[in-house]
Scaffold this motif. Structure first.
Motif, PDB file in Angstrom:
ATOM      1  N   LEU A  55      44.481  25.466  61.030  1.00 59.76           N
ATOM      2  CA  LEU A  55      45.947  25.340  61.005  1.00 59.76           C
ATOM      3  C   LEU A  55      46.470  25.365  59.569  1.00 59.76           C
ATOM      4  N   ASN A  56      45.746  24.713  58.653  1.00 52.20           N
ATOM      5  CA  ASN A  56      46.160  24.732  57.244  1.00 52.20           C
ATOM      6  C   ASN A  56      46.100  26.148  56.677  1.00 52.20           C
ATOM      7  N   GLN A  57      45.050  26.895  57.064  1.00 55.15           N
ATOM      8  CA  GLN A  57      44.947  28.279  56.602  1.00 55.15           C
ATOM      9  C   GLN A  57      46.089  29.124  57.166  1.00 55.15           C
ATOM     10  N   ASP A  58      46.404  28.906  58.465  1.00 57.42           N
ATOM     11  CA  ASP A  58      47.514  29.639  59.084  1.00 57.42           C
ATOM     12  C   ASP A  58      48.836  29.287  58.408  1.00 57.42           C
ATOM     13  N   LEU A  59      48.996  27.985  58.062  1.00 60.99           N
ATOM     14  CA  LEU A  59      50.223  27.560  57.388  1.00 60.99           C
ATOM     15  C   LEU A  59      50.360  28.237  56.034  1.00 60.99           C
ATOM     16  N   GLN A  60      49.249  28.319  55.292  1.00 62.57           N
ATOM     17  CA  GLN A  60      49.301  28.962  53.978  1.00 62.57           C
ATOM     18  C   GLN A  60      49.663  30.438  54.111  1.00 62.57           C
ATOM     19  N   LYS A  61      49.091  31.093  55.159  1.00 60.02           N
ATOM     20  CA  LYS A  61      49.446  32.499  55.388  1.00 60.02           C
ATOM     21  C   LYS A  61      50.927  32.644  55.722  1.00 60.02           C
ATOM     22  N   ALA A  62      51.430  31.710  56.565  1.00 59.78           N
ATOM     23  CA  ALA A  62      52.846  31.765  56.954  1.00 59.78           C
ATOM     24  C   ALA A  62      53.748  31.531  55.742  1.00 59.78           C
ATOM     25  N   ILE A  63      53.336  30.598  54.883  1.00 61.65           N
ATOM     26  CA  ILE A  63      54.146  30.311  53.691  1.00 61.65           C
ATOM     27  C   ILE A  63      54.216  31.531  52.780  1.00 61.65           C
ATOM     28  N   LYS A  64      53.094  32.290  52.718  1.00 64.66           N
ATOM     29  CA  LYS A  64      53.086  33.502  51.889  1.00 64.66           C
ATOM     30  C   LYS A  64      54.077  34.540  52.414  1.00 64.66           C
ATOM     31  N   LEU A  65      54.362  34.488  53.731  1.00 65.99           N
ATOM     32  CA  LEU A  65      55.323  35.427  54.303  1.00 65.99           C
ATOM     33  C   LEU A  65      56.764  34.995  54.058  1.00 65.99           C
ATOM     34  N   LEU A  66      56.944  33.756  53.585  1.00 64.44           N
ATOM     35  CA  LEU A  66      58.296  33.267  53.303  1.00 64.44           C
ATOM     36  C   LEU A  66      58.550  33.373  51.797  1.00 64.44           C
ATOM     37  N   PRO A  67      59.524  34.157  51.387  1.00 65.63           N
ATOM     38  CA  PRO A  67      59.782  34.269  49.947  1.00 65.63           C
ATOM     39  C   PRO A  67      60.380  32.976  49.394  1.00 65.63           C
ATOM     40  N   ASN A  68      60.149  32.743  48.112  1.00 67.75           N
ATOM     41  CA  ASN A  68      60.815  31.605  47.492  1.00 67.75           C
ATOM     42  C   ASN A  68      62.186  32.043  46.991  1.00 67.75           C
ATOM     43  N   ARG A  69      62.917  31.119  46.413  1.00 65.36           N
ATOM     44  CA  ARG A  69      64.307  31.392  46.033  1.00 65.36           C
ATOM     45  C   ARG A  69      64.418  32.567  45.061  1.00 65.36           C
ATOM     46  N   SER A  70      63.483  32.665  44.116  1.00 66.65           N
ATOM     47  CA  SER A  70      63.573  33.716  43.098  1.00 66.65           C
ATOM     48  C   SER A  70      63.329  35.108  43.674  1.00 66.65           C
ATOM     49  N   ARG A  96      63.274  31.325  53.751  1.00 64.90           N
ATOM     50  CA  ARG A  96      62.804  30.844  52.447  1.00 64.90           C
ATOM     51  C   ARG A  96      62.087  29.512  52.637  1.00 64.90           C
ATOM     52  N   PHE A  97      60.908  29.413  52.046  1.00 64.46           N
ATOM     53  CA  PHE A  97      60.152  28.166  52.112  1.00 64.46           C
ATOM     54  C   PHE A  97      60.812  27.119  51.224  1.00 64.46           C
ATOM     55  N   ILE A  98      60.990  25.922  51.765  1.00 63.29           N
ATOM     56  CA  ILE A  98      61.561  24.813  50.983  1.00 63.29           C
ATOM     57  C   ILE A  98      60.415  23.904  50.553  1.00 63.29           C
ATOM     58  N   PRO A  99      60.102  23.855  49.276  1.00 61.93           N
ATOM     59  CA  PRO A  99      59.006  22.975  48.826  1.00 61.93           C
ATOM     60  C   PRO A  99      59.298  21.523  49.193  1.00 61.93           C
ATOM     61  N   GLN A 100      58.291  20.847  49.716  1.00 58.76           N
ATOM     62  CA  GLN A 100      58.453  19.442  50.095  1.00 58.76           C
ATOM     63  C   GLN A 100      58.161  18.561  48.880  1.00 58.76           C
ATOM     64  N   PRO A 101      58.998  17.530  48.647  1.00 61.27           N
ATOM     65  CA  PRO A 101      58.736  16.636  47.510  1.00 61.27           C
ATOM     66  C   PRO A 101      57.460  15.839  47.740  1.00 61.27           C
ATOM     67  N   ASP A 102      56.751  15.574  46.649  1.00 56.91           N
ATOM     68  CA  ASP A 102      55.537  14.775  46.747  1.00 56.91           C
ATOM     69  C   ASP A 102      55.911  13.349  47.155  1.00 56.91           C
ATOM     70  N   PRO A 103      55.089  12.706  47.999  1.00 53.50           N
ATOM     71  CA  PRO A 103      55.390  11.324  48.382  1.00 53.50           C
ATOM     72  C   PRO A 103      55.359  10.417  47.153  1.00 53.50           C
ATOM     73  N   PRO A 104      56.269   9.439  47.092  1.00 55.76           N
ATOM     74  CA  PRO A 104      56.298   8.566  45.908  1.00 55.76           C
ATOM     75  C   PRO A 104      55.004   7.775  45.783  1.00 55.76           C
ATOM     76  N   ALA A 105      54.545   7.657  44.546  1.00 51.22           N
ATOM     77  CA  ALA A 105      53.299   6.917  44.294  1.00 51.22           C
ATOM     78  C   ALA A 105      53.528   5.434  44.560  1.00 51.22           C
ATOM     79  N   LYS A 106      52.514   4.797  45.186  1.00 52.20           N
ATOM     80  CA  LYS A 106      52.635   3.373  45.467  1.00 52.20           C
ATOM     81  C   LYS A 106      52.535   2.575  44.181  1.00 52.20           C
ATOM     82  N   LYS A 107      53.434   1.604  44.062  1.00 47.74           N
ATOM     83  CA  LYS A 107      53.416   0.764  42.865  1.00 47.74           C
ATOM     84  C   LYS A 107      52.238  -0.208  42.938  1.00 47.74           C
TER      85      LYS A 107
END
Length: 201
Positions: free
Chosen positions: A77-92, A188-199
């Motif tokens: 599924l992760n490999q399929d997701l990466q392939k799908a993301i490659k088919l989605l252009p970024n903003r630029s 367009r793929f929307i990059p997800q923000p990294d989860p905040p680091a635990k203090k």
């Protein structure tokens, strides 16, 4: 003591045998209740416990096998997701992709009356990027354009289209021209923000 034996000797033989059998039966019942039966119950409990442990062991073996299968499925599924993301252009890449769509329309012989990018429509991890198109051309030119868009390396959907005879048709023209309104939608793929680091405490 002699009196006891004297009385005992007077008892009929059949009663003596019956009494002896009764005593033997009582001894057997006492042995069964006090010695044999608890051992049987203990053995049954142990047998049930062993059966439960064997069943639990088989279940855990199956879970281990399923876990390996789940890991392979997640990896796929992760490999399929990466392939799908490659088919989605970024903003630029969006302007270049829109330019390709416009170029394909012109190469197909279509006249572009309207090429109007519309506001993005955010979804979960991607955004729809629609463009309103109004084109004039023959039926074959329009279908060639749709086919060329479908072969782009990026995902582009053509929908909401309708055809109408073009007022630009001339009586002497050998091919009928159609006016086509449609929406070309890319994603367009929307990059997800990294989860905040635990203090750290």
């Amino acid at each position: 003591m002699d009196a006891f034996f004297d009385k005992f000797s007077r008892i009929p033989a059949i009663q003596k045998i019956g009494g002896m059998l009764l005593i033997c039966l009582l001894l057997v019942v006492a042995y069964y209740m006090m010695g044999y039966n608890p051992k049987i119950e203990k053995q049954e409990k142990l047998a049930n416990r062993i059966a439960d442990l064997e069943s639990s062991l088989e279940e855990k073996k199956k879970m281990v096998g399923d876990l390996s299968q789940y890991k392979r499925e997640v990896e796929q599924l992760n490999q399929d997701l990466q392939k799908a993301i490659k088919l989605l252009p970024n903003r630029s890449e969006i302007p270049t992709l829109l330019q390709k769509i416009s170029s394909l329309a012109q190469k197909s012989g279509l006249e572009i009356l309207t090429f109007q990018p519309k506001p993005e429509v955010p979804q979960d991890f991607y955004a729809k990027v629609p463009v309103g198109l109004r084109l004039i051309g023959s039926y074959n030119e329009i279908t060639n354009f749709f086919d060329a868009v479908g072969k782009l390396s990026r995902i582009v959907n053509i929908d909401n289209f309708n055809f109408a005879p073009s007022s630009a048709n001339k009586m002497e023209s050998s091919k009928k021209r159609l006016m086509t309104n449609c929406v070309a939608t890319t994603f367009r793929f929307i990059p997800q923000p990294d989860p905040p680091a635990k203090k750290k405490k």
